[in-house]
Design a protein around this motif. Structure first.
Motif, PDB file in Angstrom:
ATOM      1  N   ILE A   1     -11.704  -0.767 -20.729  1.00  0.00           N
ATOM      2  CA  ILE A   1     -10.572  -1.476 -21.322  1.00  0.00           C
ATOM      3  C   ILE A   1      -9.582  -0.401 -21.749  1.00  0.00           C
ATOM      4  CG2 ILE A   1      -9.794  -3.025 -23.152  1.00  0.00           C
ATOM      5  CD1 ILE A   1     -12.728  -4.087 -23.221  1.00  0.00           C
ATOM      6  N   ILE A   2      -8.383  -0.484 -21.199  1.00  0.00           N
ATOM      7  CA  ILE A   2      -7.358   0.540 -21.407  1.00  0.00           C
ATOM      8  C   ILE A   2      -6.226  -0.050 -22.232  1.00  0.00           C
ATOM      9  CG2 ILE A   2      -5.731   2.083 -20.249  1.00  0.00           C
ATOM     10  CD1 ILE A   2      -7.586   1.609 -17.695  1.00  0.00           C
ATOM     11  N   THR A   3      -5.885   0.618 -23.320  1.00  0.00           N
ATOM     12  CA  THR A   3      -4.752   0.214 -24.155  1.00  0.00           C
ATOM     13  C   THR A   3      -3.657   1.257 -23.964  1.00  0.00           C
ATOM     14  OG1 THR A   3      -6.273  -0.741 -25.764  1.00  0.00           O
ATOM     15  CG2 THR A   3      -3.999  -0.383 -26.487  1.00  0.00           C
TER      16      THR A   3
ATOM     17  N   ILE B   1       1.135   1.176 -17.041  1.00  0.00           N
ATOM     18  CA  ILE B   1       0.309   2.128 -16.305  1.00  0.00           C
ATOM     19  C   ILE B   1       0.050   1.557 -14.914  1.00  0.00           C
ATOM     20  CG2 ILE B   1      -1.861   3.413 -16.272  1.00  0.00           C
ATOM     21  CD1 ILE B   1      -0.066   4.018 -18.713  1.00  0.00           C
ATOM     22  N   SER B   2       0.325   2.348 -13.884  1.00  0.00           N
ATOM     23  CA  SER B   2       0.133   1.860 -12.517  1.00  0.00           C
ATOM     24  C   SER B   2      -1.346   1.831 -12.150  1.00  0.00           C
ATOM     25  CB  SER B   2       0.895   2.749 -11.527  1.00  0.00           C
ATOM     26  OG  SER B   2       0.212   3.967 -11.330  1.00  0.00           O
ATOM     27  N   GLY B   3      -1.676   0.926 -11.272  1.00  0.00           N
ATOM     28  CA  GLY B   3      -3.041   0.848 -10.764  1.00  0.00           C
ATOM     29  C   GLY B   3      -3.440   2.117 -10.038  1.00  0.00           C
ATOM     30  N   ASP B   4      -2.469   2.746  -9.358  1.00  0.00           N
ATOM     31  CA  ASP B   4      -2.751   3.986  -8.645  1.00  0.00           C
ATOM     32  C   ASP B   4      -3.149   5.098  -9.607  1.00  0.00           C
ATOM     33  OD1 ASP B   4      -2.216   2.817  -6.201  1.00  0.00           O
ATOM     34  OD2 ASP B   4      -0.169   3.595  -6.081  1.00  0.00           O
ATOM     35  N   ALA B   5      -2.479   5.181 -10.755  1.00  0.00           N
ATOM     36  CA  ALA B   5      -2.805   6.207 -11.749  1.00  0.00           C
ATOM     37  C   ALA B   5      -4.209   5.990 -12.296  1.00  0.00           C
ATOM     38  CB  ALA B   5      -1.781   6.191 -12.881  1.00  0.00           C
TER      39      ALA B   5
ATOM     40  N   ALA C   1      -5.762   4.409 -25.852  1.00  0.00           N
ATOM     41  CA  ALA C   1      -7.189   4.203 -26.118  1.00  0.00           C
ATOM     42  C   ALA C   1      -7.887   3.730 -24.848  1.00  0.00           C
ATOM     43  CB  ALA C   1      -7.388   3.176 -27.221  1.00  0.00           C
ATOM     44  N   VAL C   2      -9.161   4.114 -24.742  1.00  0.00           N
ATOM     45  CA  VAL C   2     -10.001   3.663 -23.627  1.00  0.00           C
ATOM     46  C   VAL C   2     -11.379   3.361 -24.183  1.00  0.00           C
ATOM     47  CG1 VAL C   2     -11.062   4.261 -21.416  1.00  0.00           C
ATOM     48  CG2 VAL C   2      -8.796   5.158 -21.976  1.00  0.00           C
ATOM     49  N   VAL C   3     -11.908   2.209 -23.808  1.00  0.00           N
ATOM     50  CA  VAL C   3     -13.293   1.871 -24.133  1.00  0.00           C
ATOM     51  C   VAL C   3     -13.993   1.618 -22.804  1.00  0.00           C
ATOM     52  CG1 VAL C   3     -14.848   0.281 -25.303  1.00  0.00           C
ATOM     53  CG2 VAL C   3     -12.640   0.855 -26.345  1.00  0.00           C
ATOM     54  N   ALA C   4     -14.814   2.600 -22.377  1.00  0.00           N
ATOM     55  CA  ALA C   4     -15.560   2.464 -21.129  1.00  0.00           C
ATOM     56  C   ALA C   4     -16.968   1.985 -21.450  1.00  0.00           C
ATOM     57  CB  ALA C   4     -15.599   3.790 -20.394  1.00  0.00           C
ATOM     58  N   SER C   5     -17.489   1.094 -20.624  1.00  0.00           N
ATOM     59  CA  SER C   5     -18.832   0.555 -20.831  1.00  0.00           C
ATOM     60  C   SER C   5     -19.604   0.582 -19.522  1.00  0.00           C
ATOM     61  CB  SER C   5     -18.744  -0.886 -21.342  1.00  0.00           C
ATOM     62  OG  SER C   5     -20.033  -1.477 -21.350  1.00  0.00           O
TER      63      SER C   5
END
Length: 68
Positions: free
Chosen positions: A43-45, A50-54, A32-36
């Motif tokens: 906010i990534i679930t 998950i790497s910061g690079d990805a 899930a992703v909630v972008a604002s």
């Protein structure tokens, strides 16, 4: 499940949020992703680490950048 919040600069509207969400959702393990645009964040679930690079690559592919 893990949750990560990242600051994103450049989003200004719902279309921007959709582009960012679509690119981040393509990362394996993201559920899930909630972008604002208002909060300049996503906010990534995920059920995997998950790497910061990805995340940075996905945000850049959408046309935006992470805030350092």
């Amino acid at each position: 499940m893990a949750e990560k919040t990242v600051a994103i600069k450049g989003m200004t509207c719902g279309h921007c949020e959709g582009r960012v969400s679509t690119e981040i959702m393509a990362i394996p393990g993201v559920v899930a992703v909630v972008a604002s645009a208002e909060k300049a964040q996503a906010i990534i679930t995920s059920d995997l680490e998950i790497s910061g690079d990805a995340i940075e690559s996905a945000v850049r592919a959408a046309g935006y950048s992470l805030v350092d």
